[in-house]
Motif scaffolding. Sequence first.
Motif, PDB file in Angstrom:
ATOM      1  N   ARG A  89      10.503  82.623  19.375  1.00 49.19           N
ATOM      2  CA  ARG A  89      10.324  84.022  18.980  1.00 49.19           C
ATOM      3  C   ARG A  89      11.406  84.941  19.576  1.00 49.19           C
ATOM      4  NH1 ARG A  89       4.548  84.135  20.305  1.00 49.19           N
ATOM      5  NH2 ARG A  89       4.982  86.038  21.461  1.00 49.19           N
ATOM      6  N   ARG A 138      14.641  87.388  19.156  1.00 50.28           N
ATOM      7  CA  ARG A 138      15.101  88.348  18.158  1.00 50.28           C
ATOM      8  C   ARG A 138      16.566  88.661  18.400  1.00 50.28           C
ATOM      9  NH1 ARG A 138      15.901  93.960  18.244  1.00 50.28           N
ATOM     10  NH2 ARG A 138      15.812  94.928  16.167  1.00 50.28           N
ATOM     11  N   ASP A 150       2.621  88.579  17.603  1.00 51.27           N
ATOM     12  CA  ASP A 150       3.646  88.620  16.563  1.00 51.27           C
ATOM     13  C   ASP A 150       4.884  89.368  17.056  1.00 51.27           C
ATOM     14  OD1 ASP A 150       2.714  91.181  16.653  1.00 51.27           O
ATOM     15  OD2 ASP A 150       2.234  91.339  14.517  1.00 51.27           O
ATOM     16  N   PRO A 177       8.478  89.775  19.401  1.00 51.31           N
ATOM     17  CA  PRO A 177       9.557  88.942  19.947  1.00 51.31           C
ATOM     18  C   PRO A 177       9.329  88.652  21.424  1.00 51.31           C
ATOM     19  CG  PRO A 177      10.437  90.793  18.690  1.00 51.31           C
ATOM     20  CD  PRO A 177       8.974  91.054  18.863  1.00 51.31           C
ATOM     21  N   SER A 178       9.775  87.496  21.873  1.00 49.45           N
ATOM     22  CA  SER A 178       9.674  87.154  23.290  1.00 49.45           C
ATOM     23  C   SER A 178      10.817  87.760  24.088  1.00 49.45           C
ATOM     24  CB  SER A 178       9.663  85.639  23.468  1.00 49.45           C
ATOM     25  OG  SER A 178      10.914  85.073  23.076  1.00 49.45           O
ATOM     26  N   GLN A 193       5.032  75.660  22.060  1.00 50.82           N
ATOM     27  CA  GLN A 193       5.799  75.906  20.833  1.00 50.82           C
ATOM     28  C   GLN A 193       6.557  74.650  20.413  1.00 50.82           C
ATOM     29  OE1 GLN A 193       4.110  78.583  19.904  1.00 50.82           O
ATOM     30  NE2 GLN A 193       5.953  79.644  19.158  1.00 50.82           N
ATOM     31  N   ARG A 244      11.142  80.490  10.038  1.00 42.66           N
ATOM     32  CA  ARG A 244      12.127  81.278  10.787  1.00 42.66           C
ATOM     33  C   ARG A 244      12.540  82.513   9.994  1.00 42.66           C
ATOM     34  NH1 ARG A 244      15.694  77.569  11.219  1.00 42.66           N
ATOM     35  NH2 ARG A 244      17.078  78.270   9.564  1.00 42.66           N
ATOM     36  N   ARG A 255       9.662  85.034  10.095  1.00 40.70           N
ATOM     37  CA  ARG A 255       9.541  85.617  11.429  1.00 40.70           C
ATOM     38  C   ARG A 255      10.686  86.590  11.718  1.00 40.70           C
ATOM     39  NH1 ARG A 255       9.468  81.110  14.046  1.00 40.70           N
ATOM     40  NH2 ARG A 255       7.245  80.792  14.441  1.00 40.70           N
ATOM     41  N   TYR A 283       1.407  78.798  13.098  1.00 37.53           N
ATOM     42  CA  TYR A 283       1.966  80.092  12.714  1.00 37.53           C
ATOM     43  C   TYR A 283       0.868  81.025  12.210  1.00 37.53           C
ATOM     44  CZ  TYR A 283       5.425  83.372  10.839  1.00 37.53           C
ATOM     45  OH  TYR A 283       6.186  84.492  10.574  1.00 37.53           O
ATOM     46  N   GLU A 303       0.430  84.110  14.784  1.00 39.65           N
ATOM     47  CA  GLU A 303       1.379  85.174  14.466  1.00 39.65           C
ATOM     48  C   GLU A 303       1.083  85.953  13.191  1.00 39.65           C
ATOM     49  OE1 GLU A 303       5.591  84.385  15.198  1.00 39.65           O
ATOM     50  OE2 GLU A 303       5.036  82.380  15.913  1.00 39.65           O
TER      51      GLU A 303
END
Length: 222
Positions: A9, A11, A38, A40-41, A140, A156, A159, A198, A202
């Motif tokens: 995750r 971005r 949901d 971004p990490s 993950q 991907r 996301r 998913y 998310e």
Amino acid sequence: MTRDGGPFRLRWSITDRDPTARHIWAAWRQKPPLASSDAPSATAECDELSALFAGLARRLDVRGVGLFWPTSNHTIAAWDVTPAVRVLVPTSQIFLGCDATFDQTTFLPSKQRVVYELRATDVPDAVPVPRALATFLLDQIEHYAGASLDMLAMLRTHRALRFDSSLPAACGAYAAAAAKSLRARPLSPPDRRALMRYGSTELGLAGLAAPSVEETLERLAR
């Protein structure tokens, strides 16, 4: 795992930081990602994402992986398998089509003469990894690593579009069409596992005890 919009995750965004993954690790340690989210990490530029990939590859004893500059303003990773075999590894969709996946680029492998191996120095071995972070990363990998490239590319894309990342809005049509295509064919157990992960973590389907593959694909095809 480390690509923009991938299972970790991450971005993509312009950060103007050095080509190192230490800012990603710092963000992860400061606020370990939650699986059921949901968001971004961490946010990083193409060279930072590529440095993360190269550093993790080195820790897995994969040698010959470093940074590659196909243009003066863009960075991907590259793996020199042998002196005669070079694999290009894009870590974002910059300059690429919606469906481009592993080793599919518009770049010439000969653009850069030497790929210098990147050492795994972003996180010294003495730095502890929080339990919550280790759990997220390993979970993950467990849920997504076995999925097909088509499945991973579709997830991907979906996301990364949610993250307003390196893909143009036009790629939304590709993601929806890919989801419809997947609905029309039998899916392998790893692909089904990735879809259910998913959907449950998310897509806001966490209220369901176990969202079905069909429910997740229906949401993705909208």
